[in-house]
Every structure is written in structure tokens, then in C-alpha cells.
Design an enzyme around this catalytic site. Sequence first.
Site, short mmCIF file in Angstrom:
data_model
loop_
_atom_site.label_atom_id
_atom_site.label_comp_id
_atom_site.label_asym_id
_atom_site.label_seq_id
_atom_site.Cartn_x
_atom_site.Cartn_y
_atom_site.Cartn_z
N ARG A 155 -10.11 -12.03 -29.32
CA ARG A 155 -10.63 -10.75 -29.85
C ARG A 155 -11.96 -10.93 -30.60
O ARG A 155 -12.30 -10.15 -31.48
CB ARG A 155 -9.63 -10.06 -30.78
CG ARG A 155 -8.37 -9.63 -30.06
CD ARG A 155 -7.57 -8.64 -30.87
NE ARG A 155 -6.33 -8.38 -30.18
CZ ARG A 155 -5.25 -9.16 -30.24
NH1 ARG A 155 -5.28 -10.26 -31.00
NH2 ARG A 155 -4.18 -8.86 -29.57
N LYS A 190 -26.08 -6.65 -27.05
CA LYS A 190 -25.52 -6.09 -25.80
C LYS A 190 -25.11 -7.24 -24.90
O LYS A 190 -25.92 -8.14 -24.63
CB LYS A 190 -26.56 -5.24 -25.08
CG LYS A 190 -26.65 -3.82 -25.57
CD LYS A 190 -27.47 -3.00 -24.58
CE LYS A 190 -27.71 -1.60 -25.09
NZ LYS A 190 -28.56 -0.83 -24.17
N GLU A 204 -41.87 -7.43 -20.56
CA GLU A 204 -41.08 -6.86 -21.67
C GLU A 204 -41.81 -7.04 -23.01
O GLU A 204 -41.55 -6.31 -23.95
CB GLU A 204 -39.68 -7.51 -21.72
CG GLU A 204 -38.89 -7.42 -20.40
CD GLU A 204 -38.06 -6.16 -20.24
OE1 GLU A 204 -38.16 -5.24 -21.08
OE2 GLU A 204 -37.30 -6.08 -19.24
N LYS A 220 -37.85 -5.31 -31.76
CA LYS A 220 -36.50 -5.03 -31.27
C LYS A 220 -35.50 -5.01 -32.43
O LYS A 220 -34.61 -4.16 -32.46
CB LYS A 220 -36.06 -6.05 -30.21
CG LYS A 220 -34.66 -5.75 -29.70
CD LYS A 220 -34.41 -6.05 -28.26
CE LYS A 220 -33.02 -5.56 -27.86
NZ LYS A 220 -32.57 -6.05 -26.56
N GLU A 239 -27.07 2.53 -29.62
CA GLU A 239 -27.80 3.47 -28.77
C GLU A 239 -27.19 4.86 -28.82
O GLU A 239 -26.91 5.47 -27.79
CB GLU A 239 -27.84 2.94 -27.33
CG GLU A 239 -29.03 3.48 -26.55
CD GLU A 239 -29.25 2.74 -25.21
OE1 GLU A 239 -29.11 1.51 -25.17
OE2 GLU A 239 -29.55 3.43 -24.24
N ARG A 247 -32.88 3.58 -29.78
CA ARG A 247 -32.78 2.35 -28.99
C ARG A 247 -33.14 2.60 -27.52
O ARG A 247 -33.58 1.70 -26.82
CB ARG A 247 -31.37 1.75 -29.12
CG ARG A 247 -31.26 0.39 -28.48
CD ARG A 247 -30.03 -0.41 -28.92
NE ARG A 247 -30.02 -1.68 -28.20
CZ ARG A 247 -29.26 -2.72 -28.50
NH1 ARG A 247 -28.44 -2.67 -29.54
NH2 ARG A 247 -29.31 -3.83 -27.80
N ASN A 261 -35.90 1.22 -23.14
CA ASN A 261 -35.76 1.34 -21.69
C ASN A 261 -37.01 1.91 -21.02
O ASN A 261 -36.95 2.31 -19.86
CB ASN A 261 -34.55 2.22 -21.34
CG ASN A 261 -33.26 1.60 -21.81
OD1 ASN A 261 -33.14 0.37 -21.87
ND2 ASN A 261 -32.30 2.42 -22.16
N HIS A 294 -37.76 1.62 -17.30
CA HIS A 294 -36.56 1.09 -16.66
C HIS A 294 -35.93 2.05 -15.65
O HIS A 294 -35.21 1.60 -14.77
CB HIS A 294 -35.53 0.66 -17.71
CG HIS A 294 -35.85 -0.68 -18.34
ND1 HIS A 294 -37.02 -0.90 -19.04
CD2 HIS A 294 -35.18 -1.86 -18.36
CE1 HIS A 294 -37.03 -2.16 -19.47
NE2 HIS A 294 -35.94 -2.76 -19.07
N HIS A 313 -35.65 0.58 -12.24
CA HIS A 313 -34.31 0.44 -11.63
C HIS A 313 -34.34 0.91 -10.17
O HIS A 313 -33.73 0.28 -9.29
CB HIS A 313 -33.30 1.26 -12.44
CG HIS A 313 -31.93 1.27 -11.86
ND1 HIS A 313 -31.01 0.28 -12.11
CD2 HIS A 313 -31.32 2.13 -11.00
CE1 HIS A 313 -29.89 0.52 -11.45
NE2 HIS A 313 -30.05 1.65 -10.76
N HIS A 373 -36.58 -8.40 -12.35
CA HIS A 373 -36.41 -7.27 -13.26
C HIS A 373 -37.71 -6.93 -13.99
O HIS A 373 -38.15 -5.79 -14.01
CB HIS A 373 -35.27 -7.58 -14.23
CG HIS A 373 -35.13 -6.55 -15.32
ND1 HIS A 373 -34.59 -5.31 -15.09
CD2 HIS A 373 -35.48 -6.58 -16.62
CE1 HIS A 373 -34.61 -4.62 -16.21
NE2 HIS A 373 -35.14 -5.36 -17.17
#
Length: 369
Positions: free
Chosen positions: A121, A143, A185, A227, A237, A242, A246, A249, A253, A267
Amino acid sequence: MKRIDVALGERSYPILIEAGLLDRAGAELARFARGGRLIVISEETVDAAVGGRFRAGLASAGLAAETIVLPPGEGTKSWTQLAALVDRLLALGVERSDHVVALGGGVIGDLVGFAAAIAKRGCGFVQVPTTLLSQVDSSVGGKTAINTPAGKNLVGAFHQPALVLIDPSALDTLPPRELRAGYAEVVKYGLIDDADFFAWCETHGADLLAGDDGARVHAIAHSVAAKARIVGEDERETSGRRALLNLGHTFGHALEAETGFSDRLLHGEAVAIGMLLAFRFSESEGLCPPGAAARIAAHYRAVGLADHPRKAGITGPASRLVAHMTHDKKMAGGKLPFLLAHGIGQTYLDRDVDLGRVETFLTRVLAEA
Ligand SMILES: NC(=O)c1ccc[n+]([C@@H]2O[C@H](COP(=O)([O-])OP(=O)(O)OC[C@H]3O[C@@H](n4cnc5c(N)ncnc54)[C@H](O)[C@@H]3O)[C@@H](O)[C@H]2O)c1
Ligand SMILES: [Zn+2]
């Protein structure tokens, strides 16, 4: 040594940045080895490049660590590898007071972070990112994720590390194409809300890519601080803050999906083109005065990033790119949230962008020679 703190109450943690930190990792990790064990998880390419240095760094502080080496590549972020890794951690008798150390790029960081979130956990977790992308982006913010047949990064958890150790010299062995993709980035932080930093990139980006230590440390520290600030304001987010991370993106994407998420387009390469498209779309909608997109494109050309989807082999049709954008997203009446810009360093979330206009725009762009 540069130190940046991510302020998240009792989940706060420091990010340390210094060339040569890999060789001194033991000194920084000793406090975790007192109350528990260290288990290092890496992948084959990274292990061959920097694993020896890292282990020697631990040994010089008298620390011992189990090491698990996984296969490299995006395919490692899978249910199969996750299950196998968690089973191995449990077989090693991992305890909540132990620290799992992710030594690698974003693939290892995401997978190992998720395993650390769910084994017992939640056990301790340290990030030692070894790609520019992971040093300026994925290692900070908590994340974690794996990919499933339904899509990328759809299963994961928020699990903050206890420490992030960034050694720019780890980038010495990184293939130039990966370095340049990660640099996209870096540029992102300037475009989001920091025009001065974008100007710094215009002046020093090429030095960074050529391996200049001062430029690398400056760019990494600046990016990580940006960041950290955003994550501190919006850890999960929920406020939209946040989401600014993106930028580029959604367009990006679509380009990645168009290439089947293959090595044809990394990416960061997709994000670079995606950010440029976001600015061009903003200009064509009259939201941003003309000139910003041309300036961004000029910088891309100066550092060797593609400044047009066609240069990445993307020919459309635009309707299919738009279909990629809407795939598994909730849409309200043909509208999608998009990050748009009023200028360099002035991006914002527009929750109400008409997809028909995006398609018309992309049709025009893809028809360019
Ligand atoms: N968690 C987040 O917030 C977040 C943010 C952005 C991206 N990501 C994830 O990050 C992943 C991409 O990360 P990445 O670009 O670091 O990919 P990666 O981990 O696959 O590394 C890229 C390539 O570089 C090699 N490599 C890594 N370090 C090296 C070194 N020091 N020397 C030589 N080769 C080295 C790897 O073996 C790989 O071939 C994606 O899965 C993406 O979803 C996560
Ligand atoms: Zn990204």
C-alpha cells in the site's frame, strides 16, 4: 548543488541537481538506508550507461542495494511488467519503510513509481532520472502510470517521491535525438508562462544540446522549479493550473497516435510540433498577435527540431488527426478543452474550442508544401 523543494505539506520533497551526483548518490541516500533498505530498479540500456557509476556511488558511502534490471522501452510500462515487479519486491520482503529507487528515464520512473505506490500500500520512492525528459518533467510531480490496450498512461496513481536526484552528466550517453526531444519540454516552460526563459532558450538552447554543463544545470533547475511550483499549486490536476503543463500535448497526441506511438516520432518531438500548432491555431483565431509562431519555428530550426508535421512524415488527413484528439475524451457538442496562447509565455486553458475550426486549420497546415 542546486536544491528545489516541492511544497506539498507532509509530502514535500527536495530535488537536488548537480553534475556528478550519480557518483555521490550514496551520501544523499544514506538517510533512507538507516531506517530501511534501498532497492534499485533500472533497465538494460540505462544500467549499461550509468548503473556502474550509481552502484559505485552507493558503495563509496558504504551502502548496499538490491538491483533489478528490466528490459528497456515503452513496452515495459505494462500490466505484465508491473505484476512481475511487484511480485519481486514482495519476494524481497519490501517494507513500507524501504525505498525503491527508479534509475532511468520516464519509462522506469512511471513504472517503478506505480509499483512503489501499490506494494504494501505504498513504500518509499526515490527518482534518479537519466533522460532530459525525465529530469525536467516526469520525475517531478508524482504521476505514475502504465499503458494498457485502452491507451497510454490510463492506469496509475499519484505517488510522490521522497527525493529526486538529478545528475546532468547522465545525459552524456543519451542519444542526441532523445536529448533534443526532451529539450522540447524545456522550451515548454518558457512558452507556458515565462517569455524570459524562452528568450534564454533561444540564446543557450544549442549550448545545452551540445553538452554545456552550465546551460544544462540552468535549464533543468529552471524547468524543475517551474514544475514544482505548478505541482505545489495543483497536485492532482483539479484546478486547471497543472493542465498548463500539457501545452502542445493535444495536437502532439494526435501526431503520436498517427504514427502508432512508434519511434517514428518521439513524444517530445510530437510535443514540439504540437506547441507550434497551438500557437499557429491561436494566431489564426486572432487570439495571439502574429509573429510568435514564426519565432518558435525559427528556434526549432536552430536546434534541429521539426517545425512542421510534414517534416515528421505526417500527412493527414486532418479529420483523422481530430479523431485521435477526441478518442476516449468526453466531448461536449463538438468542443474540446485546448491550451491556447495570447503570446509567448501567455498560455491559457480554453474549455470551449470548436473542433470543426481545428480541423479546418489542420487541413490548411497539412496542405502547405
Ligand atoms: N509521470 C509523468 O509526469 C510523465 C511526464 C512525461 C512523460 N512521462 C512518461 O515518460 C516516458 C518517456 O520518458 P523518456 O523519454 O525518458 O523515455 P525512456 O525512459 O524510454 O528513455 C528514452 C531512451 O533513452 C534510453 N536512456 C535513458 N537514459 C539513458 C542514458 N543516461 N544514457 C543512454 N540511454 C539512456 C532509454 O533506454 C530509452 O531508449 C513515457 O512513458 C511517458 O508517458 C511521464
Ligand atoms: Zn510531455
